[in-house]
Design an enzyme around this catalytic site. Structure first.
Site, PDB file in Angstrom:
ATOM      1  N   SER A 103     -10.045   2.070   2.521  1.00 41.86           N
ATOM      2  CA  SER A 103      -9.019   2.933   1.694  1.00 41.86           C
ATOM      3  C   SER A 103      -7.994   2.125   0.933  1.00 41.86           C
ATOM      4  O   SER A 103      -7.324   2.351   0.261  1.00 41.86           O
ATOM      5  CB  SER A 103      -8.160   3.976   2.438  1.00 41.86           C
ATOM      6  OG  SER A 103      -7.335   3.400   3.635  1.00 41.86           O
ATOM      7  N   LYS A 123       0.714  -1.080   0.072  1.00 42.03           N
ATOM      8  CA  LYS A 123       0.163  -0.063  -0.045  1.00 42.03           C
ATOM      9  C   LYS A 123       0.811   1.221  -0.060  1.00 42.03           C
ATOM     10  O   LYS A 123       1.934   1.151   0.805  1.00 42.03           O
ATOM     11  CB  LYS A 123      -1.147  -0.141   1.302  1.00 42.03           C
ATOM     12  CG  LYS A 123      -1.845   1.238   1.325  1.00 42.03           C
ATOM     13  CD  LYS A 123      -2.904   1.070   2.476  1.00 42.03           C
ATOM     14  CE  LYS A 123      -3.903   2.217   2.498  1.00 42.03           C
ATOM     15  NZ  LYS A 123      -4.997   2.240   3.610  1.00 42.03           N
ATOM     16  N   SER A 156     -10.330   0.024   7.108  1.00 42.19           N
ATOM     17  CA  SER A 156      -9.765   0.156   5.536  1.00 42.19           C
ATOM     18  C   SER A 156      -9.050  -1.122   4.889  1.00 42.19           C
ATOM     19  O   SER A 156      -8.649  -0.883   3.734  1.00 42.19           O
ATOM     20  CB  SER A 156      -8.739   1.337   5.551  1.00 42.19           C
ATOM     21  OG  SER A 156      -9.452   2.656   5.333  1.00 42.19           O
TER      22      SER A 156
END
Lengths: 484, 95
Positions: free
Chosen positions: A151, A76, A175
């Site tokens: 997210s 990420k 997320s």
């Protein structure tokens, strides 16, 4: 090779079925061919990945390395990576080349995992649909007109589409778990403090926690094992040993007490989602677990509590972006105040600005007690609800999200409706507990997940229950059409 | 409680954010709806409840008071928008 689990890939590398370089090329090739449909990567680090794969092959040939050596993963874009752009999905950091590795990056590098690239995400991890990214939305591989959740939507979509066997994520209000559910993969957010936050770009520091995303619980266990552990550079890192997650996977579930909070099954839950959860409970009962009705009476207050606490912390954390030391700077500022205001006004997107302003307001003189202090008190009540529940159950089970993946654009203009996407996940962050999402069925062809919530530092049990469930079901093995 | 456009301008100033004038009404509307939503907390009985700042009971660790950081100024300044002779440049603050 992309249909094998990370555990199977590790075995294949050792048997000589393929090399890490072949494996890495295979995934890089898939990213090159398929990711234009998903936009799940912001940066692909092909050259670096092949060099890391070559190094992993040398380690494996020498009989060295561990279970992740030579296994590709997607990282990420919130974790700092030395020499590689770390954008956090924001224009503010579009040209930010991190000058150091996050602890998580360092640990995965030491384990010999091969980073394929950095995945797309909501800007500064603020969002539940991946539509707030400066780099454009990610699309859900099950239906590219729909969101992957957020997210960590890039990580979830990449794993679901077989562009990476493993991915990192972070979870401040859901997320990891919500995108895992919407993309039909498995994701675990460990206990607050279990994974180091050092070099993980801060959003809300009392809630942020890194974790693992993969197709199965077993693969999550492999990845989390390498990520977790005490780090003296993170002042809130937990100073306690990490359990052996793999060793715990196969434990029997006889006598496991599963708590079903009545508040998770009320209005707002799609009845078909309730059916998915009910079926999952039935599977666990078949494996020897028993159901216990419980109550978490303050859970309906978790979303409003979060939308004071998280913006308050975000307004403080994001004050570092000032256009002076790193990140975006506006053109031709007339004075210092203009430099700050335009750099921040132009560098941040709308959702980040909304949250900074809510936090600034909640912390400002005259409003602090009514908003921030009140929210901290309700946060205490939410923690007490969970504490009471764990006196009579071993884990709590419910839906991960109220609905399956929604359409791109469907909620993006209505912040409060978007915020309610995280109604079942946010309380877990407020309490600092570990939570996990596990694929448990389909609704209109879209994946649905169930959430397992554990007591503090009980990640091994969550992974164990998820693994046993996955031995009895095959929801986690389904792959989206077009990405086979 | 609804925020007026002038409130939004005041908050944006405190947060050092430039908001284009044409965007102010939209922010006023969005922030007002978020505040109306969080005001549900008022209904909670929190009499005598200790505010919780952090999810885990933990004390801050102390470490020996030793220098642990090395000088990496050149590295860090290599990613700065504007530097000169080892200094970060900003518009003139004092005439």
């Amino acid at each position: 090779m992309h249909d094998l689990s990370a555990a199977e890939l590790a075995a294949g590398l050792r048997k000589g079925d393929f090399t890490s370089q072949e494996l890495t090329r295979h995934f890089l090739d898939r990213i090159g061919r398929l990711d234009e449909r998903l936009n799940s990567f912001i940066t692909v680090t092909a050259d670096q990945a092949l060099a890391e794969a070559a190094a992993a092959d040398r380690r494996l040939a020498a009989g060295e390395g561990g279970p992740l050596t030579g296994i590709p993963y997607a990282h990420k874009d919130i974790f700092c990576t030395d020499g590689v752009r770390t954008s956090c999905g924001s224009r503010m950091l579009d040209d930010f080349i991190a000058p150091y590795d996050a602890t998580v990056t360092e640990r995965l590098r030491a384990a010999g995992a091969v980073m394929l690239g950095k995945t797309n995400m909501d800007e500064f991890a603020m969002g539940s649909s991946n539509e707030t990214s400066y780099y454009g939305p990610v699309r859900n591989p099950w239906d590219t007109d729909r969101v992957p959740g957020g997210s960590s939507g890039g990580s979830a979509a990449a794993v679901a589409a077989g562009l990476a066997p493993l991915a990192t994520g972070t979870d401040t209000g859901g997320s990891i778990r919500q995108p895992a559910a919407l993309c039909g993969i498995t994701g675990i957010k460990p206990t607050y403090g279990r994974v180091s936050r050092w070099g993980m770009i801060a959003f809300a520091s009392s809630l942020d926690q890194g974790g693992a995303m993969a197709r199965s619980a077993e693969d999550c266990a492999l990845l989390l094992q390498a990520m977790a552990g005490f780090d003296p550079r993170d002042s809130t890192s937990a100073e306690r040993p990490v359990d052996d997650y793999l060793a715990a996977l196969a434990r029997p579930l006889e006598g496991l007490r599963v708590g079903l909070p009545r508040e998770y099954f009320g209005e707002g839950l799609d009845p078909r989602m309730a059916g998915v959860v009910e079926a999952a409970v039935g599977v666990l009962e078949g494996l020897g677990a028993q159901r216990v009705e419980i109550s978490l009476p303050n859970m309906e207050l978790s979303v409003p509590t979060y939308y004071i606490v998280a913006p308050a912390e975000c307004s403080s954390n994001l004050s570092r972006y000032d256009g002076v030391r790193f990140g975006y700077r506006c053109q031709d500022p007339v004075d210092l105040e203009d430099l700050y205001k335009r750099s921040r006004g132009e560098g941040f997107g709308a959702e980040v600005k909304r949250r900074i302003m809510i936090g600034t307001y909640a912390l400002s003189a005259g409003y602090y007690d009514a908003y921030y202090l009140k929210a901290q008190q309700v946060r205490q009540l939410i923690v007490e609800d969970f504490r009471r529940a764990f006196e009579s159950v071993d884990l709590v089970l419910g839906p991960t999200s109220p609905t399956p993946a929604f359409r791109l654009g469907e909620k993006v203009d209505d912040p409060v409706t978007m915020y309610l996407s995280d109604i079942y996940t946010i309380g877990v962050n407020l309490a600092g507990l570990p939570g996990m999402s596990v694929p448990a069925g389909f609704i209109d062809g879209l994946p649905a997940g169930v959430q397992l919530i554990g007591n503090y530092f009980d990640e091994a049990r969550l992974l164990n229950v998820a693994h046993r469930y996955q031995q009895a079901t095959d929801w986690h093995r389904r792959t989206p059409e077009g990405f086979a | 409680m609804g925020l007026k456009p002038s409130d939004v301008e005041g908050i944006a100033h405190l947060a050092r954010l430039r908001i284009a004038p044409e965007d102010v009404p939209r922010y006023a509307q969005d922030l007002s709806s978020i505040l109306a939503f969080v005001e549900r907390l008022e209904a909670a009985d929190t009499e005598g409840v200790t505010p919780l700042a952090h999810p885990l009971d933990m004390a801050q660790r102390l470490r020996p008071d030793e220098v642990t950081e090395t000088d990496q100024r050149e590295r860090f300044q290599a990613i700065a928008p504007r530097v000169e002779q080892g200094l970060y440049l900003v518009p003139k603050v004092i005439e």
